[in-house]
Motif scaffolding. Sequence first.
Motif, PDB file in Angstrom:
ATOM      1  N   MET A   1      44.605  44.137  43.643  1.00 55.22           N
ATOM      2  CA  MET A   1      44.132  44.043  42.283  1.00 55.22           C
ATOM      3  C   MET A   1      42.639  44.389  42.284  1.00 55.22           C
ATOM      4  SD  MET A   1      43.911  40.780  39.690  1.00 55.22           S
ATOM      5  CE  MET A   1      45.616  40.382  39.720  1.00 55.22           C
ATOM      6  N   SER A   2      42.231  45.211  41.355  1.00 54.91           N
ATOM      7  CA  SER A   2      40.832  45.607  41.318  1.00 54.91           C
ATOM      8  C   SER A   2      39.976  44.446  40.816  1.00 54.91           C
ATOM      9  CB  SER A   2      40.654  46.822  40.418  1.00 54.91           C
ATOM     10  OG  SER A   2      40.746  46.444  39.068  1.00 54.91           O
ATOM     11  N   THR A   3      38.703  44.529  41.125  1.00 56.56           N
ATOM     12  CA  THR A   3      37.773  43.488  40.713  1.00 56.56           C
ATOM     13  C   THR A   3      37.677  43.423  39.200  1.00 56.56           C
ATOM     14  OG1 THR A   3      36.516  43.820  42.738  1.00 56.56           O
ATOM     15  CG2 THR A   3      35.401  42.671  40.966  1.00 56.56           C
ATOM     16  N   LEU A   4      37.666  44.580  38.558  1.00 57.67           N
ATOM     17  CA  LEU A   4      37.580  44.599  37.095  1.00 57.67           C
ATOM     18  C   LEU A   4      38.811  43.948  36.449  1.00 57.67           C
ATOM     19  CD1 LEU A   4      35.896  45.438  34.676  1.00 57.67           C
ATOM     20  CD2 LEU A   4      37.033  47.659  34.737  1.00 57.67           C
ATOM     21  N   ALA A   5      39.987  44.209  37.000  1.00 58.16           N
ATOM     22  CA  ALA A   5      41.211  43.603  36.472  1.00 58.16           C
ATOM     23  C   ALA A   5      41.210  42.092  36.697  1.00 58.16           C
ATOM     24  CB  ALA A   5      42.437  44.236  37.118  1.00 58.16           C
TER      25      ALA A   5
ATOM     26  N   ARG B   1      30.418  43.699  31.227  1.00 57.57           N
ATOM     27  CA  ARG B   1      30.541  44.772  32.214  1.00 57.57           C
ATOM     28  C   ARG B   1      29.203  44.940  32.915  1.00 57.57           C
ATOM     29  NH1 ARG B   1      33.470  49.925  29.846  1.00 57.57           N
ATOM     30  NH2 ARG B   1      32.703  50.637  31.839  1.00 57.57           N
TER      31      ARG B   1
ATOM     32  N   ASP C   1      28.647  47.644  34.928  1.00 59.63           N
ATOM     33  CA  ASP C   1      28.465  49.024  35.344  1.00 59.63           C
ATOM     34  C   ASP C   1      27.285  49.624  34.585  1.00 59.63           C
ATOM     35  OD1 ASP C   1      31.354  50.281  33.485  1.00 59.63           O
ATOM     36  OD2 ASP C   1      29.653  49.075  32.881  1.00 59.63           O
TER      37      ASP C   1
END
Length: 174
Positions: free
Chosen positions: A1-5, A158, A160
Amino acid sequence: MSTLAARALLAVVFWPSLFFFWFLGPFVFFLLSTTSSEVCPRLETRAEFLDAANGTLPMLGLQNLIYAVPIVCLVFWNRLLPDPARTNRIVTCIKLFAVAAVLGALWEYGSSLVCDGYGQPFFSPVWQITGYLPIANLAVNIPLYILVFSLGRTFSMREDDPAADAVDPEENAS
């Protein structure tokens, strides 16, 4: 699982639990955990008062487990995005939460012993002082709510670089 998810999933759990459990929950749990005024006149012995008050303990335990959900989300978020400054603030949240949980439990348990102010003098008058604990609990909860809200907002944002996502107009012209 991605960090963002994972962060998004934590946000989906964090925000509803913060608003519904922390802002609406105290009213519901207080009504469910104290001895009702209909039961009070029927309590005649010290043992009956203790049974009624001890009957609130499972509800108080459940209440504190549910209230801990936003704090647990903060801990998981911090494990995904470690930051020493945030870690210190989360430790402060945990300490404030522990104090608030103890004060809240003492208040609700004491309210059950006092039987909403109509109790007979079976117990020490010290239990009547628990009527002042909501003031102390409020003094602890206000900074706790502000700190948890600000940490949740920080973790939910976010991180980013928006400039990296911008499209250079010169590249599109070709």
